[in-house]
Design a protein around this motif. Sequence first.
Motif, PDB file in Angstrom:
ATOM      1  N   ASN A1590      43.301  41.938  37.519  1.00  9.85           N
ATOM      2  CA  ASN A1590      44.606  41.717  38.139  1.00  9.85           C
ATOM      3  C   ASN A1590      45.353  43.025  38.362  1.00  9.85           C
ATOM      4  O   ASN A1590      46.098  43.176  39.333  1.00  9.85           O
ATOM      5  N   ILE A1591      45.151  43.984  37.454  1.00  9.56           N
ATOM      6  CA  ILE A1591      45.825  45.274  37.608  1.00  9.56           C
ATOM      7  C   ILE A1591      45.145  46.126  38.669  1.00  9.56           C
ATOM      8  O   ILE A1591      45.795  46.793  39.485  1.00  9.56           O
ATOM      9  N   LEU A1592      43.799  46.103  38.683  1.00 10.89           N
ATOM     10  CA  LEU A1592      43.061  46.961  39.608  1.00 10.89           C
ATOM     11  C   LEU A1592      42.999  46.396  41.022  1.00 10.89           C
ATOM     12  O   LEU A1592      42.852  47.161  41.985  1.00 10.89           O
ATOM     13  N   GLN A1593      43.069  45.070  41.159  1.00  8.16           N
ATOM     14  CA  GLN A1593      42.846  44.441  42.460  1.00  8.16           C
ATOM     15  C   GLN A1593      43.737  45.004  43.561  1.00  8.16           C
ATOM     16  O   GLN A1593      43.248  45.337  44.655  1.00  8.16           O
ATOM     17  N   PRO A1594      45.041  45.178  43.346  1.00  6.33           N
ATOM     18  CA  PRO A1594      45.859  45.720  44.448  1.00  6.33           C
ATOM     19  C   PRO A1594      45.550  47.181  44.769  1.00  6.33           C
ATOM     20  O   PRO A1594      45.904  47.653  45.853  1.00  6.33           O
ATOM     21  N   MET A1595      44.916  47.904  43.855  1.00  4.51           N
ATOM     22  CA  MET A1595      44.684  49.327  44.067  1.00  4.51           C
ATOM     23  C   MET A1595      43.374  49.612  44.796  1.00  4.51           C
ATOM     24  O   MET A1595      43.246  50.639  45.452  1.00  4.51           O
ATOM     25  N   ILE A1596      42.398  48.716  44.672  1.00 10.37           N
ATOM     26  CA  ILE A1596      41.029  49.061  45.055  1.00 10.37           C
ATOM     27  C   ILE A1596      40.928  49.317  46.549  1.00 10.37           C
ATOM     28  O   ILE A1596      40.445  50.379  46.983  1.00 10.37           O
ATOM     29  N   GLY A1650      40.576  51.417  18.645  1.00 11.26           N
ATOM     30  CA  GLY A1650      39.355  51.411  17.855  1.00 11.26           C
ATOM     31  C   GLY A1650      38.290  50.477  18.371  1.00 11.26           C
ATOM     32  O   GLY A1650      37.475  49.963  17.599  1.00 11.26           O
ATOM     33  N   THR A1651      38.280  50.241  19.667  1.00 10.93           N
ATOM     34  CA  THR A1651      37.239  49.389  20.250  1.00 10.93           C
ATOM     35  C   THR A1651      35.882  50.069  20.103  1.00 10.93           C
ATOM     36  O   THR A1651      35.757  51.285  20.225  1.00 10.93           O
ATOM     37  N   ASP A1652      34.854  49.249  19.842  1.00  9.34           N
ATOM     38  CA  ASP A1652      33.512  49.796  19.673  1.00  9.34           C
ATOM     39  C   ASP A1652      33.083  50.539  20.926  1.00  9.34           C
ATOM     40  O   ASP A1652      33.324  50.073  22.055  1.00  9.34           O
ATOM     41  N   PRO A1653      32.422  51.697  20.786  1.00  9.52           N
ATOM     42  CA  PRO A1653      31.988  52.451  21.976  1.00  9.52           C
ATOM     43  C   PRO A1653      31.074  51.644  22.885  1.00  9.52           C
ATOM     44  O   PRO A1653      31.168  51.747  24.106  1.00  9.52           O
ATOM     45  N   GLU A1654      30.175  50.853  22.295  1.00 10.88           N
ATOM     46  CA  GLU A1654      29.286  50.041  23.137  1.00 10.88           C
ATOM     47  C   GLU A1654      30.072  49.016  23.928  1.00 10.88           C
ATOM     48  O   GLU A1654      29.747  48.720  25.079  1.00 10.88           O
ATOM     49  N   LEU A1655      31.112  48.469  23.329  1.00  3.10           N
ATOM     50  CA  LEU A1655      31.944  47.494  24.038  1.00  3.10           C
ATOM     51  C   LEU A1655      32.752  48.177  25.134  1.00  3.10           C
ATOM     52  O   LEU A1655      32.948  47.612  26.221  1.00  3.10           O
ATOM     53  N   ILE A1656      33.200  49.394  24.881  1.00  4.67           N
ATOM     54  CA  ILE A1656      33.909  50.146  25.918  1.00  4.67           C
ATOM     55  C   ILE A1656      32.988  50.391  27.099  1.00  4.67           C
ATOM     56  O   ILE A1656      33.403  50.290  28.271  1.00  4.67           O
ATOM     57  N   LYS A1657      31.722  50.691  26.832  1.00  4.21           N
ATOM     58  CA  LYS A1657      30.773  50.895  27.923  1.00  4.21           C
ATOM     59  C   LYS A1657      30.620  49.639  28.759  1.00  4.21           C
ATOM     60  O   LYS A1657      30.565  49.706  29.994  1.00  4.21           O
ATOM     61  N   GLN A1658      30.554  48.481  28.107  1.00  5.89           N
ATOM     62  CA  GLN A1658      30.439  47.234  28.861  1.00  5.89           C
ATOM     63  C   GLN A1658      31.701  46.972  29.679  1.00  5.89           C
ATOM     64  O   GLN A1658      31.617  46.484  30.816  1.00  5.89           O
ATOM     65  N   VAL A1659      32.851  47.292  29.117  1.00  5.55           N
ATOM     66  CA  VAL A1659      34.099  47.098  29.867  1.00  5.55           C
ATOM     67  C   VAL A1659      34.140  48.005  31.083  1.00  5.55           C
ATOM     68  O   VAL A1659      34.505  47.583  32.198  1.00  5.55           O
ATOM     69  N   VAL A1660      33.756  49.280  30.904  1.00  6.63           N
ATOM     70  CA  VAL A1660      33.757  50.223  32.027  1.00  6.63           C
ATOM     71  C   VAL A1660      32.757  49.786  33.085  1.00  6.63           C
ATOM     72  O   VAL A1660      33.028  49.876  34.296  1.00  6.63           O
ATOM     73  N   LYS A1661      31.618  49.307  32.657  1.00  6.74           N
ATOM     74  CA  LYS A1661      30.628  48.811  33.621  1.00  6.74           C
ATOM     75  C   LYS A1661      31.204  47.659  34.431  1.00  6.74           C
ATOM     76  O   LYS A1661      31.026  47.603  35.659  1.00  6.74           O
ATOM     77  N   GLN A1662      31.922  46.747  33.769  1.00  2.00           N
ATOM     78  CA  GLN A1662      32.534  45.630  34.492  1.00  2.00           C
ATOM     79  C   GLN A1662      33.626  46.125  35.427  1.00  2.00           C
ATOM     80  O   GLN A1662      33.769  45.629  36.551  1.00  2.00           O
ATOM     81  N   GLN A1663      34.397  47.129  35.001  1.00  2.00           N
ATOM     82  CA  GLN A1663      35.433  47.695  35.867  1.00  2.00           C
ATOM     83  C   GLN A1663      34.821  48.271  37.139  1.00  2.00           C
ATOM     84  O   GLN A1663      35.295  48.011  38.255  1.00  2.00           O
ATOM     85  N   PHE A1664      33.778  49.045  36.987  1.00  2.00           N
ATOM     86  CA  PHE A1664      33.153  49.669  38.149  1.00  2.00           C
ATOM     87  C   PHE A1664      32.488  48.627  39.039  1.00  2.00           C
ATOM     88  O   PHE A1664      32.437  48.785  40.258  1.00  2.00           O
ATOM     89  N   TYR A1665      31.959  47.555  38.434  1.00  2.00           N
ATOM     90  CA  TYR A1665      31.396  46.496  39.274  1.00  2.00           C
ATOM     91  C   TYR A1665      32.492  45.860  40.130  1.00  2.00           C
ATOM     92  O   TYR A1665      32.279  45.598  41.317  1.00  2.00           O
ATOM     93  N   ILE A1666      33.650  45.610  39.527  1.00  2.00           N
ATOM     94  CA  ILE A1666      34.765  45.016  40.294  1.00  2.00           C
ATOM     95  C   ILE A1666      35.179  45.953  41.422  1.00  2.00           C
ATOM     96  O   ILE A1666      35.391  45.524  42.567  1.00  2.00           O
ATOM     97  N   ILE A1667      35.281  47.260  41.113  1.00  2.00           N
ATOM     98  CA  ILE A1667      35.679  48.220  42.150  1.00  2.00           C
ATOM     99  C   ILE A1667      34.654  48.230  43.278  1.00  2.00           C
ATOM    100  O   ILE A1667      35.005  48.168  44.464  1.00  2.00           O
ATOM    101  N   GLY A1668      33.375  48.311  42.928  1.00  2.00           N
ATOM    102  CA  GLY A1668      32.337  48.342  43.955  1.00  2.00           C
ATOM    103  C   GLY A1668      32.255  47.061  44.750  1.00  2.00           C
ATOM    104  O   GLY A1668      32.110  47.084  45.978  1.00  2.00           O
TER     105      GLY A1668
END
Length: 1826
Positions: A1590-1596, A1650-1668
């Motif tokens: 919802n935050i990224l959608q207007p920016m993409i 303090g989010t787990d690094p592996e979980l941050i990677k999954q979140v970033v992957k999902q963010q980039f998928y939404i952008i793409g």
Amino acid sequence: MAASELYTKCARVWIPDAEEVWKSAELTKDYKNGDASLQLMLEDGTNIEHTLDPKTKNLPYLRNPDILVGENDLTALSYLHEPAVLHNLKVRFVDSKLIYTYCGIVLVAINPYETLPIYGTDIINAYSGQNMGDMDPHIFAVAEEAYKQMARDERNQSIIVSGESGAGKTVSAKYAMRYFATVSGSASEANVEEKVLASNPIMEAIGNAKTTRNDNSSRFGKYIEIGFDTRFRIIGANMRTYLLEKSRVVFQADEERNYHIFYQLCASSHLPEFKNLKLSSANDFLYTRQGRSPVIAGVDDTKELSTTRNAFTLLGINESYQMGLFQVLAAILHLGNVEIKDRDSDSSVIPPNNRHLTAFCELVGVTYQDMSQWLCHRKLKTATETYVKPLPRLQATNARDALSKHIYAKLFNWIVEHVNKALITNVKQHSFIGVLDIYGFETFEINSFEQFCINYANEKLQQQFNMHVFKLEQEEYMKEQIPWTLIDFYDNQPCINLIEAKMGILDLLDEECKMPKGSDDSWAQKLYNTHLKTSSLFEKPRMSNRAFIIKHFADKVEYQCDGFLEKNKDTVNEEQINVLKASKFELLVELFHDGEKAISPTGQVPGTGGRTRLSIKPDKSRDSKSKEHKKTVGCQFRNSLQMLMETLNATTPHYVRCIKPNDFKMAFTFDPKRAVQQLRACGVLETIRISAAGFPSRWTYQEFFSRYRVLMKQKDVLPDKKLTCKNVLEKLVQDQDKYQFGKTKIFFRAGQVAYLEKLRADKLRAACIRIQKTIRCWLARKKYLRKRSAAITIQRFTRGYQARCLAKFMRRTQAATVIQKYQRMYMEKKRYRQKQAAALAMQTILRAYMARQKYQALLREHKAVIIQRHVRGWLARCWYKRCLVSIVVLQCSIRRMRARRELKKLKIEARSVEHFKKLNKGMENKIMQLQRRIDEQTKENRSVNEKLVGLENSYTAESERMRGELNRLRGVEEEAKKKTNQVTSLLEELERLRKELSATQQEKKTIEDWAQTYRNEMEMMVSELKEQNGSLKKEKDDLNRLIQEQSQQMTEKMVRSIAQETQQLESDLNEERSRYQNLLTEHLRLEEKYDDLKEEMVSSNVSKPGHRRTDSTHSSNESEYTYNSEYAELEEGSRAAEDVTRGMDTSLTLKLQKRLTELEQEKQSLRNELENKEEQFQRARARDDAEFKKARGAELEYESLKRQELESENKKLKHNLAEMRQSLLGDAAAGAGAGAPGTPAYKVLLEQLNASCEELDVRKEEVLILRSQLVSQKEAMHHKDEKETMTEPSVYAEDVSKLKDADELKQACIGLKDTNRLLEHQLQTQRRTYDNEVESLRSELQNVKEENNRQQQLLAQNLQLPPEARIEASLQHEITRLTNENLDLMEQLEKQDRTIRKLKKQLKVYSKRIGEMGAGQTEGQTSPGQMVDEPIHPVNIPRREKDFQGMLEYKKEDELKLVKNLILELKPRGVAVNLIPGLPAYILFMCLRHADYVNDDQKVRTLLTSTINSIKKILKKRGDDFETVSFWLANTCRFLHCLKQYSGDEAFMKHNTQRQNEHCLSNFDLAEYRQVLSDLSIQIYQQLIKCMENILQPMIVSGMLEHETIQGVSGVKPTGLRKRTSSIADEGTYTLDSILRQLSAFHSTMCQHGTDPELIKQVVKQQFYIIGAVTLNNLLLRKDMCSWSKGMQIRYNVSQLEEWLRDKGLMTCGAKETLEPLIQAAQLLQVKKKTDEDAEAICSMCLALTTAQIVKVLNLYTPVNEFEERVSVSFIRTIQTRLRDRCESPQLLMDTKMIYPVTFPFSPSSLALETIQIPSSLNLAFLTRV
């Protein structure tokens, strides 16, 4: 601007053409004013001369630049005229496969006659929320615009869909309604949107039919009002119908069909429920066989009927009503087969027992006699009498058909009315969107009353359309403050007046219908007399007196007057209606309930193309009914049309014009003639003309500046862009009437943009020429310098080569001289050495021969000497031996003789006695000596004799040997004599042998020659065989190499296949995990919906008076988060839900329950599938689970045993207390002293002992209760559906009245609890010790077995070795054994040391606790008497440092406060910044540890339940706050990891410290709660992704596509009316930097939490998928973004995103791979797209894009400048051919709602729980560290 400036050489124009309507041509010569013709060259190279009209001198239309061809909006074209519009539509439709195009406010939709994948849910989501000009033209864009304007302006909207039959009107209207149903949802659970869509199959079945132009043609018009509430959700719908074509019921033309429902019934006649309808094939009925086309290709009428029946059911029409409808329809078919015969010329008759009439009467419930009577007769009424008049056969047949049409019309109206009832809800309607699906303008060879009504309606709609377009133009000019003049546009009010005004065509028609003898001819004459001279729009055909012509806005139409009066009257026999009203069939009676309309016109037109309107008004009075009875069809249609126009004028209209591209239903085939005809008829060209009359081209100042910056000089550029544009435009265009400056835009006349584009292209061309000139000069000079340098280099190398050749020749000459010198010397030396060697060889041979002769002589002499020596020696030895023997014999004889003499003398002396006596003195000794000597002599003699015998024997043998040798020598001598005699014969034989030898030598030579020849042949053969062998070896090597390569390929192939299978399994697992997580999301959504309903119910009940009594079985002090209270809330919520449900529709409730059941079943099935998929990963764990269960059972048994031990211990304590009491009483009876039992201190002690005894009884009962719980626990282990490991303890309180003091009871309880806790801990320690010992013994036993086996193997090996090696091996083995034993002993010693330290530490803790408890009890038990009487000795108590166990203790009543302060009221920002990450999770877990430590299962359960519910509550309340969602995702995951880390499972204890392992949970297995927390984490993760989206959608879109990151690369093309007005205002708001900053904010926030690094990677992957995905989807739906420059912008933006990943260290998270489709799309925009090699490169490059996406990008590719080229159609076909074999989804857009399945890898914490400090800011002072 003069024409000579535009009509110059190479300018392209349009000229008329008979076949193609318009044809393109190019000027070959400049046009000059006054020229009578133009010199043109067609596209095929033909030169022609185009003659201008001498009267008008109008020049042909100019063609738009290629850059403008294919525009989304026709108003964006610089030249607005008919050929430009036609060409643009053709290019988009045929070349780009785009069926939608804007024309100002009109959406032009061309029927592709092919199913296109552009109407899916993904396309709807892509258009939702977008402005109309932001995306490519689409029906969804129009629907979104209507929906948005309804919400923004709070004004009702209308979508008017028009077009010819077969143009796609119904489909367009259907997709518009589908869009509303998808984006808005419904306000209730009734699924109104599904009902609205479900009405389509019903209306198509009863109102659609096959025509020559369309297989599913709508034969009626409809206006559907879709109602919305205040939140703009669908609440219902209402349908109004127009112009039902009733005549199709009784007549169909060739290749046409009746309504679909009849053929569906005939196709399903075999079904059991349809047997009583007596139906058969459609060819057996008159009403269904006239068109001779009963079947539609690709349509199954049986399945279609099933769909129709399902739609009826969904809309609430039950099975009985459906069968009644089908019964009426079957009756109509049977009525059509009733045969009427002539009785005479004026009457007719129906034969008796007519099968079909009988079936009709049975189906409708009327008598056969009445029906047959009134089918052939009619009743005439006069003022005084009533007559029954027979009807001729023709009139009777017409009356029968009129009755059939009337019944069908009534049935149609009834169905529409009930559909409307099903679509209406009780919710108040706030606004609506109407969808009008109505015929477009029609003209046929024979046009009748139906075409007249249709064209009349289109005249009204066109007038409304023109006024709306003119109004919009006027508003635009006024908004921009531009002076405007009245635009002259076609006003069709005169044509409308001709039709509907007083004394108009309809008025005269109604007047003629009232005349007793009115006819079509008399009506035609009235028309001629009235309008022929007064109206220019009315004409009379030359060759006919029964027709008239009207000049409509689209074309002239000739109408035939035949049938106008009859169709306008539309009468039905009144007696036939009365018969039907008397029917026993209730549904038929209900159809004819409105009796006043039985005879009157029904408002429906009977002819071909006719339609009707359904009236849903309430019943009027009888007078009004009689008045209505007199209205004609034309009058009713005029009134209904007037109502429609009033509705449309009260709404904001949106126009969709459907175009039929050809009459043959061929896919993507464009017929220009048919297209132009429809464009003229639907008003598209009128829109173009109105736009062209004013200022059609409109640019914002920023767009104009960006586009035409190249035409400005540097000094012209001012800070004020508006002033800059004004100054430049005044210089470029001298005529100021060609443009106007508005507030925000510049308005241009038609053609001015083309002129500016020409100037821009010329400027760019001149710049290109200058650049080319400079570059070519630079290239030529560079080439010259390169050639000069090459020539110098060649010369240098040539001269060097010649010098080197000369030096080489000289060196060779000198070398030759030296070689000759040494060669000659060598030859001489060699000759000398040969001679010397020959002489030496001869000397050597001679000397060797002489030496050998001398040697042989010496050798013979030496051998003779040796023989002589041996013979002489042998003779001497023989003589010596003979002499020796003789001497010995002689000596023996002499000695024997002397001995005898001596013996004789001794005998004589012995006879003398005196002598004997004399010698007797020592005689005996002598005798003994002599006797010994005799024996010795005897032995010697014996040995000598033996030797003598041996010598004699040897002598005898030697003598015999010598004799034999002598005889042999004598024989040899004799033989030598014989041999001497044989010498002569031997010489003769020798001579003979020599001869034979010579012959043999000759033969040998011959044989040698043959052998040599044979050897040569063999060698040749061998060489050939060797060659063959070599070739065979080579072939063998090749074959081996091929086999190896094939094996390697097979191996690689197997590896790839295994990898693919593994990848497939992983993808299946991810898919199942994704489906499971989606089900969790759906479950969460349903829970939220349930909570909303509950809140609404509560809010609705708050205002009601009264108090609802709570359940008395629950205490008010219990926590609201316990299971009991939850169950009570659930019951209360269910009761409330039932109350709400009672007020709702029952069907809706059932549907919701069914939906919930289906979702639960689907969730269960998916869980089962997930378990099956993961079974292969859990096989290894199954054994461990079984062992765990077994161990758990043993643990339960052990717990039972422990309880028994505690019970026995309590008994012992009780016994000891009793003994102590008796001893005290005994002492009291006997006693004396200061501390006598009678003192108050002893009494207090006795009372305390009594209380302790009673408390022990209570504890015994509690032990019994615990034992029962353990038994139930053990039983629960065998049931899968029971998850809890312990039952809730029941609190029993028995006889406590004996205890008089509450403080004493509390102290006793505390003491006993501490004692029990200590004993339990000791038992657990002993159990762990026992388990460790057993495990160590097992391991030791295993080691002993392994050692034994190893010793046996070594022994077997040693036995095979030699002794030395065996000894060495045994020594080595012994050394190794001793070393291993030493190491084992050291390990055991260290382990024992650790155990001792651990036990000491535990002992220290226990002693401290016992000391504290003892001190507390002593202090509590000390009475005032003791304090006074007994002296207190001071004791020094050393202070010990407190050793915390990482637990937090809280009271049960503080649980609500804990949850409130730690979860509900916690501010994530302060916690994230000031405190350690995951602090709430650690605090909750430490509280949970204490509950586990005290073995309080209820406390554990309530704490976990309240925690989970509170997290859900805070996320529901603040779910849109990213920081909150991220904070609780991190804490939930940390809490889950803590439950795993301290669960005691070995798999999770690998990374723990010894201290952390001591903190593991000891009493409860929380595996089920871990699963619940895992599901909660998944829900929070999905909510986090949604929040970020919802935050990224207007920016993409703005940041990735629209914003120019590289300034000046992309240019702005001219846009039309549908330009992105709303996005322009926001331009620059969001850039790529905005996206990067937002991503950095997300990343930093998650890291702080303090989010787990592996979980941050999954979140970033999902963010980039939404952008793409969002970027690519917008790219695929926006033609203006598909250009070379935009591809460069996208690639640059992607590189910036990759750089961000690199800076954050996230390159390995897979985020870059999600952008691969977008990267390849950008590359596709930039690569060459011409040749086959380019196509191959594209196919190999775009692997992440689907075929549909590649083709879409190529179709949308649009050059921004003239120097770019469009993609040819042949190249796109080549791409499609090459990609034909790809196996992929046909989906065009990426799924932006797709969420990757999330996993939570176990991440243990290194933080020690005992070191955690609770800050005071959390307000958790009630927690106590333990």
